[in-house]
Motif scaffolding. Structure first.
Motif, mmCIF file in Angstrom:
data_model
loop_
_atom_site.group_PDB
_atom_site.id
_atom_site.type_symbol
_atom_site.label_atom_id
_atom_site.label_comp_id
_atom_site.label_asym_id
_atom_site.label_seq_id
_atom_site.Cartn_x
_atom_site.Cartn_y
_atom_site.Cartn_z
ATOM 1 N N ALA A 36 -1.156 3.642 -0.459
ATOM 2 C CA ALA A 36 0.278 3.439 -0.190
ATOM 3 C C ALA A 36 1.084 3.462 -1.486
ATOM 4 O O ALA A 36 2.220 3.953 -1.506
ATOM 5 C CB ALA A 36 0.490 2.113 0.554
ATOM 6 N N ARG A 37 0.500 2.958 -2.571
ATOM 7 C CA ARG A 37 1.179 2.960 -3.890
ATOM 8 C C ARG A 37 1.483 4.384 -4.339
ATOM 9 O O ARG A 37 2.501 4.634 -4.978
ATOM 10 C CB ARG A 37 0.286 2.300 -4.941
ATOM 11 N N GLU A 38 0.557 5.279 -4.010
ATOM 12 C CA GLU A 38 0.727 6.675 -4.424
ATOM 13 C C GLU A 38 1.909 7.338 -3.726
ATOM 14 O O GLU A 38 2.379 8.368 -4.167
ATOM 15 C CB GLU A 38 -0.554 7.475 -4.149
ATOM 16 N N HIS A 39 2.382 6.735 -2.652
ATOM 17 C CA HIS A 39 3.497 7.320 -1.901
ATOM 18 C C HIS A 39 4.836 7.039 -2.558
ATOM 19 O O HIS A 39 5.878 7.393 -2.011
ATOM 20 C CB HIS A 39 3.503 6.824 -0.457
ATOM 21 N N GLY A 40 4.817 6.349 -3.678
ATOM 22 C CA GLY A 40 6.068 6.175 -4.428
ATOM 23 C C GLY A 40 6.722 4.833 -4.247
ATOM 24 O O GLY A 40 6.062 3.802 -4.283
ATOM 25 N N ASP A 41 8.024 4.837 -4.046
ATOM 26 C CA ASP A 41 8.887 3.653 -4.034
ATOM 27 C C ASP A 41 8.331 2.539 -3.134
ATOM 28 O O ASP A 41 8.264 2.688 -1.920
ATOM 29 C CB ASP A 41 10.293 4.058 -3.578
ATOM 30 N N LEU A 42 7.946 1.413 -3.751
ATOM 31 C CA LEU A 42 7.313 0.331 -3.002
ATOM 32 C C LEU A 42 8.304 -0.461 -2.155
ATOM 33 O O LEU A 42 7.923 -1.085 -1.175
ATOM 34 C CB LEU A 42 6.558 -0.604 -3.953
ATOM 35 N N LYS A 43 9.593 -0.444 -2.523
ATOM 36 C CA LYS A 43 10.589 -1.219 -1.758
ATOM 37 C C LYS A 43 10.713 -0.701 -0.323
ATOM 38 O O LYS A 43 10.882 -1.459 0.610
ATOM 39 C CB LYS A 43 11.950 -1.160 -2.446
ATOM 40 N N GLU A 44 10.640 0.594 -0.170
ATOM 41 C CA GLU A 44 10.839 1.226 1.140
ATOM 42 C C GLU A 44 9.513 1.591 1.809
ATOM 43 O O GLU A 44 9.506 2.304 2.796
ATOM 44 C CB GLU A 44 11.674 2.508 0.964
ATOM 45 N N ASN A 45 8.399 1.128 1.238
ATOM 46 C CA ASN A 45 7.089 1.579 1.676
ATOM 47 C C ASN A 45 6.476 0.576 2.667
ATOM 48 O O ASN A 45 5.842 -0.393 2.277
ATOM 49 C CB ASN A 45 6.205 1.753 0.433
ATOM 50 N N ALA A 46 6.657 0.840 3.961
ATOM 51 C CA ALA A 46 6.169 -0.066 5.010
ATOM 52 C C ALA A 46 4.638 -0.170 5.000
ATOM 53 O O ALA A 46 4.086 -1.248 5.226
ATOM 54 C CB ALA A 46 6.649 0.402 6.380
ATOM 55 N N GLU A 47 3.959 0.945 4.723
ATOM 56 C CA GLU A 47 2.491 0.926 4.693
ATOM 57 C C GLU A 47 1.996 -0.013 3.599
ATOM 58 O O GLU A 47 1.049 -0.772 3.800
ATOM 59 C CB GLU A 47 1.938 2.332 4.425
ATOM 60 N N TYR A 48 2.652 0.035 2.454
ATOM 61 C CA TYR A 48 2.269 -0.829 1.330
ATOM 62 C C TYR A 48 2.453 -2.302 1.706
ATOM 63 O O TYR A 48 1.568 -3.122 1.514
ATOM 64 C CB TYR A 48 3.098 -0.485 0.088
ATOM 65 N N HIS A 49 3.618 -2.619 2.281
ATOM 66 C CA HIS A 49 3.889 -4.017 2.633
ATOM 67 C C HIS A 49 2.951 -4.515 3.725
ATOM 68 O O HIS A 49 2.495 -5.656 3.681
ATOM 69 C CB HIS A 49 5.366 -4.190 3.016
ATOM 70 N N ALA A 50 2.633 -3.655 4.688
ATOM 71 C CA ALA A 50 1.700 -4.043 5.759
ATOM 72 C C ALA A 50 0.301 -4.291 5.176
ATOM 73 O O ALA A 50 -0.372 -5.261 5.536
ATOM 74 C CB ALA A 50 1.639 -2.961 6.825
ATOM 75 N N ALA A 51 -0.115 -3.417 4.251
ATOM 76 C CA ALA A 51 -1.436 -3.575 3.639
ATOM 77 C C ALA A 51 -1.495 -4.844 2.790
ATOM 78 O O ALA A 51 -2.493 -5.559 2.797
ATOM 79 C CB ALA A 51 -1.781 -2.342 2.799
ATOM 80 N N ARG A 52 -0.414 -5.144 2.065
ATOM 81 C CA ARG A 52 -0.377 -6.368 1.248
ATOM 82 C C ARG A 52 -0.431 -7.612 2.151
ATOM 83 O O ARG A 52 -1.099 -8.592 1.821
ATOM 84 C CB ARG A 52 0.904 -6.417 0.394
#
Length: 158
Positions: A36-52
């Motif tokens: 998910a980090r590789e997808h760029g902007d973490l603020k708008e990254n739902a996958e990143y927040h769900a994984a965290r």
């Protein structure tokens, strides 16, 4: 610190869950976070927040299980002499003296209790009424609907 009674099966179940969380779930969520980090902007990254969020849940559960295991006193009733007395871990069959209905319960630790599977917590009113009694004894269980009398039929150390 007080030890908490647990059956052999209860301990095995917790250890299996802990092993799964550490060997499978934790690495999977770490990989999902990296992806998910590789997808760029973490603020708008739902996958990143769900994984965290999932990672937080997994780490919390690992700590909870490790804590429970650290205070567990595993009791294997199959290795104890069957005195006919109701103690932690035994399976008790008894008859409701009002309805003649027969019920069978295994007395287990709080985390293992599952009334649908016939496992009741050692701290439940029924278990507290049974502990220390023997086959043939009449026990009175205080329920919200009033006192219920049971006769203990069998006490099995399995």
């Amino acid at each position: 610190m007080n030890k908490v009674p647990m059956t052999v099966a209860g301990e095995r179940s917790l250890r299996e869950e802990l092993d799964h969380l550490k060997s499978e779930a934790r690495p999977q969520v770490i990989a999902a976070i990296a992806e998910a980090r590789e997808h760029g902007d973490l603020k708008e990254n739902a996958e990143y927040h769900a994984a965290r969020e999932q990672q937080g849940f997994i780490e919390g559960r690992i700590q909870e299980i490790e804590g429970k295991l650290s205070v567990a006193q595993v009791i294997d009733v199959a290795k104890l002499p069957n005195t006919g007395k109701v103690i932690f871990g035994v399976t008790v069959s008894m008859q409701n003296l009002d309805t003649d209905a027969e019920v069978t319960y295994r007395i287990v630790g709080e985390d293992e209790a599952d009334i649908k599977s016939g496992r009741i917590s050692v701290t439940s009113p029924i278990a507290r009424a049974l502990i220390g009694k023997e086959e043939g004894d009449i026990v009175v269980v205080k329920t919200p609907g009033g006192d219920v009398e049971y006769e203990i039929g069998s006490v099995v150390y399995i």
